[in-house]
Design a protein around this motif. Structure first.
Motif, mmCIF file in Angstrom:
data_model
loop_
_atom_site.group_PDB
_atom_site.id
_atom_site.type_symbol
_atom_site.label_atom_id
_atom_site.label_comp_id
_atom_site.label_asym_id
_atom_site.label_seq_id
_atom_site.Cartn_x
_atom_site.Cartn_y
_atom_site.Cartn_z
ATOM 1 N N ASP A 158 -12.668 4.161 -6.156
ATOM 2 C CA ASP A 158 -11.354 4.178 -6.788
ATOM 3 C C ASP A 158 -11.184 5.366 -7.725
ATOM 4 O OD1 ASP A 158 -8.811 3.345 -7.330
ATOM 5 O OD2 ASP A 158 -9.377 1.669 -8.612
ATOM 6 N N HIS A 159 -9.916 5.630 -8.053
ATOM 7 C CA HIS A 159 -9.613 6.619 -9.087
ATOM 8 C C HIS A 159 -8.787 5.990 -10.215
ATOM 9 C CE1 HIS A 159 -5.380 8.001 -7.662
ATOM 10 N NE2 HIS A 159 -5.652 6.865 -7.089
ATOM 11 N N HIS A 160 -8.792 4.658 -10.268
ATOM 12 C CA HIS A 160 -8.208 3.951 -11.403
ATOM 13 C C HIS A 160 -9.364 3.436 -12.254
ATOM 14 C CE1 HIS A 160 -5.160 3.556 -8.172
ATOM 15 N NE2 HIS A 160 -4.322 3.800 -9.168
ATOM 16 N N ILE A 161 -9.202 3.464 -13.565
ATOM 17 C CA ILE A 161 -10.291 3.054 -14.459
ATOM 18 C C ILE A 161 -10.801 1.665 -14.071
ATOM 19 C CG2 ILE A 161 -10.836 2.432 -16.850
ATOM 20 C CD1 ILE A 161 -8.769 4.716 -17.584
ATOM 21 N N SER A 169 1.361 12.932 -2.349
ATOM 22 C CA SER A 169 2.106 11.724 -2.661
ATOM 23 C C SER A 169 1.656 11.112 -3.987
ATOM 24 C CB SER A 169 1.911 10.722 -1.518
ATOM 25 O OG SER A 169 2.394 9.462 -1.878
ATOM 26 N N ASP A 170 0.335 10.969 -4.165
ATOM 27 C CA ASP A 170 -0.168 10.283 -5.363
ATOM 28 C C ASP A 170 0.031 11.087 -6.648
ATOM 29 O OD1 ASP A 170 -1.037 7.706 -4.675
ATOM 30 O OD2 ASP A 170 -2.879 7.977 -5.835
ATOM 31 N N THR A 171 0.058 12.410 -6.542
ATOM 32 C CA THR A 171 0.254 13.232 -7.756
ATOM 33 C C THR A 171 1.701 13.704 -7.860
ATOM 34 O OG1 THR A 171 -0.265 15.304 -6.608
ATOM 35 C CG2 THR A 171 -2.116 14.153 -7.674
ATOM 36 N N SER A 189 -6.099 11.588 -6.395
ATOM 37 C CA SER A 189 -5.925 10.556 -5.367
ATOM 38 C C SER A 189 -7.288 9.975 -5.017
ATOM 39 C CB SER A 189 -5.266 11.141 -4.113
ATOM 40 O OG SER A 189 -6.140 12.032 -3.455
ATOM 41 N N CYS A 190 -7.268 8.744 -4.529
ATOM 42 C CA CYS A 190 -8.522 8.114 -4.101
ATOM 43 C C CYS A 190 -9.084 8.857 -2.891
ATOM 44 C CB CYS A 190 -8.273 6.647 -3.781
ATOM 45 S SG CYS A 190 -9.761 5.745 -3.372
ATOM 46 N N SER A 191 -8.182 9.380 -2.051
ATOM 47 C CA SER A 191 -8.642 10.120 -0.871
ATOM 48 C C SER A 191 -9.485 11.337 -1.273
ATOM 49 C CB SER A 191 -7.449 10.554 -0.017
ATOM 50 O OG SER A 191 -6.594 11.408 -0.753
ATOM 51 N N VAL A 203 -10.560 0.123 -1.653
ATOM 52 C CA VAL A 203 -10.246 1.502 -2.012
ATOM 53 C C VAL A 203 -8.926 1.527 -2.779
ATOM 54 C CG1 VAL A 203 -11.473 2.628 -0.091
ATOM 55 C CG2 VAL A 203 -9.089 1.927 0.218
ATOM 56 N N ASP A 204 -8.805 2.508 -3.670
ATOM 57 C CA ASP A 204 -7.573 2.756 -4.415
ATOM 58 C C ASP A 204 -7.149 1.602 -5.329
ATOM 59 O OD1 ASP A 204 -5.539 4.565 -5.108
ATOM 60 O OD2 ASP A 204 -4.122 3.651 -3.716
ATOM 61 N N HIS A 205 -8.048 0.685 -5.596
ATOM 62 C CA HIS A 205 -7.824 -0.359 -6.602
ATOM 63 C C HIS A 205 -9.178 -1.009 -6.847
ATOM 64 C CE1 HIS A 205 -8.002 -2.846 -3.032
ATOM 65 N NE2 HIS A 205 -7.903 -3.953 -3.722
ATOM 66 N N PRO A 242 0.800 -1.218 0.000
ATOM 67 C CA PRO A 242 0.000 0.000 0.000
ATOM 68 C C PRO A 242 0.839 1.277 0.000
ATOM 69 C CG PRO A 242 0.006 -0.987 2.183
ATOM 70 C CD PRO A 242 0.667 -1.970 1.265
ATOM 71 N N ASP A 243 0.394 2.237 -0.777
ATOM 72 C CA ASP A 243 1.026 3.552 -0.752
ATOM 73 C C ASP A 243 0.243 4.450 0.210
ATOM 74 O OD1 ASP A 243 -1.281 3.960 -2.195
ATOM 75 O OD2 ASP A 243 -0.276 4.429 -4.080
ATOM 76 N N VAL A 244 0.652 5.698 0.294
ATOM 77 C CA VAL A 244 0.010 6.618 1.240
ATOM 78 C C VAL A 244 -1.482 6.734 0.936
ATOM 79 C CG1 VAL A 244 0.053 8.947 2.200
ATOM 80 C CG2 VAL A 244 2.183 7.919 1.380
ATOM 81 N N ASP A 245 -1.817 6.819 -0.337
ATOM 82 C CA ASP A 245 -3.219 7.004 -0.729
ATOM 83 C C ASP A 245 -4.089 5.810 -0.331
ATOM 84 O OD1 ASP A 245 -5.353 8.389 -1.921
ATOM 85 O OD2 ASP A 245 -5.025 7.381 -3.846
ATOM 86 N N SER A 246 -3.558 4.610 -0.474
ATOM 87 C CA SER A 246 -4.316 3.414 -0.083
ATOM 88 C C SER A 246 -4.613 3.417 1.413
ATOM 89 C CB SER A 246 -3.536 2.135 -0.421
ATOM 90 O OG SER A 246 -3.898 1.654 -1.689
#
Ligand code: MN
Length: 285
Positions: free
Chosen positions: A105-108, A151-153, A122-124, A85-87, A21-25
């Motif tokens: 999510d913010h991924h297609i 972080s995500d951008t 970011s998903c947040s 979230v985030d995936h 997981p990254d910060v956004d996750s």
């Protein structure tokens, strides 16, 4: 967002981001856990055993995150219902679509279960945008949203960064000049074999073709040939991304079947929005 046929108030829901997981996750998981609890749904956020956030592009991020996750063992996964979230690909986490009650999510979206998607940095921010009117985000939560967005951008440098992101950041009451945060918090990836294999690691499924993917965030190109060789000699399909924050360039190295491809973007590219569409064109050929 939630599939009301699957979830009801007596249920207990685990919120989970992608593996490694990254910060956004992590931040998105904390926010959604808090929102669910506020709605009267019993909830925790989970991280897979041995998967706690270790490295990120944000200096000492673990100091700012006060919440403790439920640490989930692989064999206990079937005992829970999950909100992703985030995936939105279960291969990036719990591996079983039948355990999913919803997704933000913010991924297609590539999934078939109930999900909410918005194209934000970011998903947040998607979580904030979605619940802002019915949930009162406190100061700590807002700060986490800002940090995960940075972080995500990559501190607003990603091609994904949009006017809509900027408006939401303003609404949250934060600075939209990100340069000083970049100077203060940006952490370069150490250029070594461990990071070639693990930095930002994700399994990515592009039209049924499976890839492993990592990225290196650095100022400059020192060591780039080693990374290129690493991708080229990989025995799996691989997407390797070298982000040069000095020149604001992205170098993409792609191993697909027995072929190797490379491509450059003259900006900090987004894996989801720039790189994956490029790899799709390689698969079609
Ligand atoms: Mn994200």
């Amino acid at each position: 967002m939630l599939n009301s046929e699957i979830i009801n108030e007596e249920d207990y829901v685990l919120v989970i981001g992608h593996r490694n997981p990254d910060v956004d996750s992590i931040v998105s998981s904390i926010l959604v856990r808090n929102i669910l609890r506020n709605m009267g749904v019993k909830s925790d956020f989970a991280i897979m055993e041995d998967d706690y956030i270790k490295k990120s592009n944000f200096k000492n991020i673990d100091k700012y995150i006060k919440d403790e996750p439920l640490v989930l063992k692989e064999e206990d996964i079937p005992n829970y219902k999950f909100l992703l979230v985030d995936h939105n690909d279960v291969n990036q986490s719990i591996k079983d679509v039948n355990l999913v009650t919803g997704c933000i999510d913010h991924h297609i979206l590539t999934c078939s279960f109930a999900s909410y998607y918005k194209d934000l940095g970011s998903c947040s921010l998607v979580v904030y945008d979605l619940f802002n009117e019915i949930y009162n985000f406190n100061k700590y939560e807002k700060k986490l949203i800002y940090y995960s967005f940075l972080s995500d951008t990559n501190y607003g440098r990603s091609s994904r960064y949009s006017d809509e992101d900027r408006k939401l950041i303003e609404e949250l009451g934060f600075d939209t000049n990100y340069d000083k945060y970049f100077e203060k918090y940006f952490v370069e990836t150490k250029v070594d074999i461990e990071n070639f294999e693990k930095s930002g690691y994700k399994d990515i499924n592009i039209n049924g073709v499976l890839f492993k993917s990592t990225y290196i965030n650095v100022k400059g190109t020192m060591g780039i040939d080693d990374y290129k060789k690493f991708v080229k000699n990989n025995d799996k399909n691989f997407i390797g991304l070298w982000f040069d924050f000095e020149k604001r360039k992205s170098h993409c190295f792609i191993k697909l079947n027995e072929s190797f491809y490379e491509n450059e973007f003259n900006f900090i590219a987004s894996r989801a929005m720039d790189v994956i569409p490029y790899v799709e064109t390689l698969i079609k050929v």
